[in-house]
Design an enzyme around this catalytic site. Structure first.
Site, mmCIF file in Angstrom:
data_model
loop_
_atom_site.group_PDB
_atom_site.id
_atom_site.type_symbol
_atom_site.label_atom_id
_atom_site.label_comp_id
_atom_site.label_asym_id
_atom_site.label_seq_id
_atom_site.Cartn_x
_atom_site.Cartn_y
_atom_site.Cartn_z
ATOM 1 N N ASN A 96 41.461 41.425 72.271
ATOM 2 C CA ASN A 96 40.829 41.755 73.554
ATOM 3 C C ASN A 96 41.397 43.018 74.195
ATOM 4 O OD1 ASN A 96 39.584 41.058 76.354
ATOM 5 N ND2 ASN A 96 41.798 41.097 76.727
ATOM 6 N N TYR A 161 35.866 55.987 73.943
ATOM 7 C CA TYR A 161 35.732 54.536 74.144
ATOM 8 C C TYR A 161 34.560 53.952 73.339
ATOM 9 C CZ TYR A 161 35.238 50.070 76.601
ATOM 10 O OH TYR A 161 35.109 48.734 76.892
ATOM 11 N N LYS A 165 34.492 51.290 70.033
ATOM 12 C CA LYS A 165 33.782 50.003 69.986
ATOM 13 C C LYS A 165 32.780 49.963 68.823
ATOM 14 C CE LYS A 165 35.976 48.108 73.468
ATOM 15 N NZ LYS A 165 36.980 47.061 73.220
HETATM 16 P P1 NAD Z 1 41.722 45.088 81.914
HETATM 17 O O1 NAD Z 1 42.121 46.517 82.075
HETATM 18 O O2 NAD Z 1 41.484 44.272 83.137
HETATM 19 O O3 NAD Z 1 42.765 44.321 80.978
HETATM 20 C C1 NAD Z 1 43.175 44.916 79.787
HETATM 21 C C2 NAD Z 1 44.212 44.073 79.130
HETATM 22 O O4 NAD Z 1 44.675 44.826 78.005
HETATM 23 C C3 NAD Z 1 45.406 43.781 80.012
HETATM 24 O O5 NAD Z 1 45.855 42.461 79.775
HETATM 25 C C4 NAD Z 1 46.465 44.773 79.522
HETATM 26 O O6 NAD Z 1 47.787 44.247 79.592
HETATM 27 C C5 NAD Z 1 46.074 44.952 78.075
HETATM 28 N N1 NAD Z 1 46.513 46.249 77.601
HETATM 29 C C6 NAD Z 1 46.161 47.464 78.062
HETATM 30 N N2 NAD Z 1 46.846 48.412 77.401
HETATM 31 C C7 NAD Z 1 47.626 47.762 76.511
HETATM 32 C C8 NAD Z 1 48.566 48.170 75.537
HETATM 33 N N3 NAD Z 1 48.847 49.467 75.338
HETATM 34 N N4 NAD Z 1 49.187 47.227 74.804
HETATM 35 C C9 NAD Z 1 48.914 45.920 74.988
HETATM 36 N N5 NAD Z 1 48.038 45.480 75.883
HETATM 37 C C10 NAD Z 1 47.418 46.385 76.629
HETATM 38 O O7 NAD Z 1 40.443 45.109 80.973
HETATM 39 P P2 NAD Z 1 39.184 44.134 80.847
HETATM 40 O O8 NAD Z 1 38.095 44.723 81.653
HETATM 41 O O9 NAD Z 1 39.572 42.728 81.041
HETATM 42 O O10 NAD Z 1 38.806 44.424 79.301
HETATM 43 C C11 NAD Z 1 39.168 43.569 78.248
HETATM 44 C C12 NAD Z 1 38.341 43.964 77.035
HETATM 45 O O11 NAD Z 1 36.962 43.864 77.367
HETATM 46 C C13 NAD Z 1 38.569 45.380 76.555
HETATM 47 O O12 NAD Z 1 38.565 45.436 75.155
HETATM 48 C C14 NAD Z 1 37.374 46.135 77.127
HETATM 49 O O13 NAD Z 1 37.058 47.270 76.348
HETATM 50 C C15 NAD Z 1 36.302 45.067 77.038
HETATM 51 N N6 NAD Z 1 35.168 45.264 77.949
HETATM 52 C C16 NAD Z 1 35.320 45.212 79.302
HETATM 53 C C17 NAD Z 1 34.203 45.411 80.126
HETATM 54 C C18 NAD Z 1 34.301 45.355 81.631
HETATM 55 O O14 NAD Z 1 33.310 45.701 82.311
HETATM 56 N N7 NAD Z 1 35.396 44.928 82.210
HETATM 57 C C19 NAD Z 1 32.952 45.667 79.551
HETATM 58 C C20 NAD Z 1 32.845 45.709 78.170
HETATM 59 C C21 NAD Z 1 33.960 45.497 77.377
#
Ligand code: NAD
Length: 253
Positions: A96, A161, A165
């Site tokens: 994730n 990005y 993906k």
């Molecule tokens: P977020 O920024 O809220 O959380 C990201 C998480 O990744 C955190 O727990 C952080 O500790 C961890 N992280 C970041 N950099 C890191 C590193 N260098 N090493 C280890 N851990 C690391 O993000 P989110 O919105 O919850 O996104 C989670 C996933 O969902 C991601 O892969 C993101 O691409 C995907 N996503 C999110 C959305 C959205 O709208 N939020 C949409 C599509 C996809």
């Protein structure tokens, strides 16, 4: 909905489990009866998430938090092996953790492009390789990658990005074909815009404008992404592999 027992006896690893979508997945898996090891980027945020979980879940013996350097193969290997040592097996991996950036191509620094690929792609490969070796020995497992709707549509700035993906989707489809013989299922969930900290920080008016373009009329909630991940992790999805499951309210860009 009563989900207790859906993951009874299973051990799961969730990368980026300290906040946002990852934290909801950790909570959902604990509710479903799994033991969970989550990975964060640093001790401080892992400790904070552990404290929060102790209050919200009260299942202290069921979860641990670690902070390996996900861009370093050896560090990932040590962390995953320590999860096996603690909980005896690894049945589910959720890749994730992810970062994004929106720089235009003209301003994009090569090191920033590499940073995105390191975490969003290389780390997925590292975690998957190490977990799959253990899953094969155990007779099977389930791997779920968190992709994004931009892995289908691209986006108008920040090409790193969506590129990462698309790569995640490629890994998902290829490894589903390669690992099927070892009873390891590999799927992805592709969220649309989801209300994590980043979206919550936007002005409500901007979120409303965004929501108006989505057929379901709203952005997604992290729990709705976690529900899809739970399905793919569970035995209910025993014949599902190689799927990129969109959870985006039918967003079309
Ligand atoms: P977020 O920024 O809220 O959380 C990201 C998480 O990744 C955190 O727990 C952080 O500790 C961890 N992280 C970041 N950099 C890191 C590193 N260098 N090493 C280890 N851990 C690391 O993000 P989110 O919105 O919850 O996104 C989670 C996933 O969902 C991601 O892969 C993101 O691409 C995907 N996503 C999110 C959305 C959205 O709208 N939020 C949409 C599509 C996809």
């Amino acid at each position: 909905m009563n989900i207790s027992g859906m993951l009874e006896g299973k051990v799961a690893i969730v990368t980026g489990g300290t906040r946002g979508i990852g934290y909801e997945i950790v909570k959902k898996f604990l509710d479903a009866g799994a033991k969970v090891a989550f990975f964060g980027s640093k001790q401080e945020t892992v400790d904070k998430a552990l404290e929060r979980l102790k209050i919200e879940q009260k299942k202290e013996t069921q979860f641990i938090g670690l902070y390996p350097t996900l861009s370093d193969y050896k560090s990932v290997e040590n962390a995953i092996l320590s999860v096996k040592e603690k909980f005896h097996h690894v049945d589910i991996l959720v890749n994730n953790a992810g970062i994004s950036a929106r720089d235009s191509l003209y301003d994009y620094k090569p090191e920033d492009f590499e940073k995105i690929m390191q975490l969003n792609v290389n780390a997925v490969f590292y975690c998957t390789k190490i977990a799959a070796i253990l899953m094969k020995e155990q007779g099977g497992g389930s791997i779920i990658n968190i992709s994004s709707m931009v892995g289908t549509y691209g986006q108008p700035a920040g090409c790193g990005y969506p590129t990462s993906k698309f790569a995640v989707n490629g890994l998902t489809k290829s490894l589903a074909r390669e690992l099927g013989k070892d009873q390891i299922r590999v799927n992805a969930v592709a969220p649309g815009v989801t209300r994590t900290d980043m979206v919550a920080a936007l002005p409500e008016e901007m979120v409303q404008r965004l929501a108006a373009t989505i057929p379901l009329g709203r952005v997604g909630e992290p729990e709705e992404i976690a529900n899809a991940v739970l399905f793919l992790a569970s035995d209910l999805a025993s014949y599902v592999t190689g799927t990129i499951l969109a959870v985006d309210g039918a967003t079309q860009v």
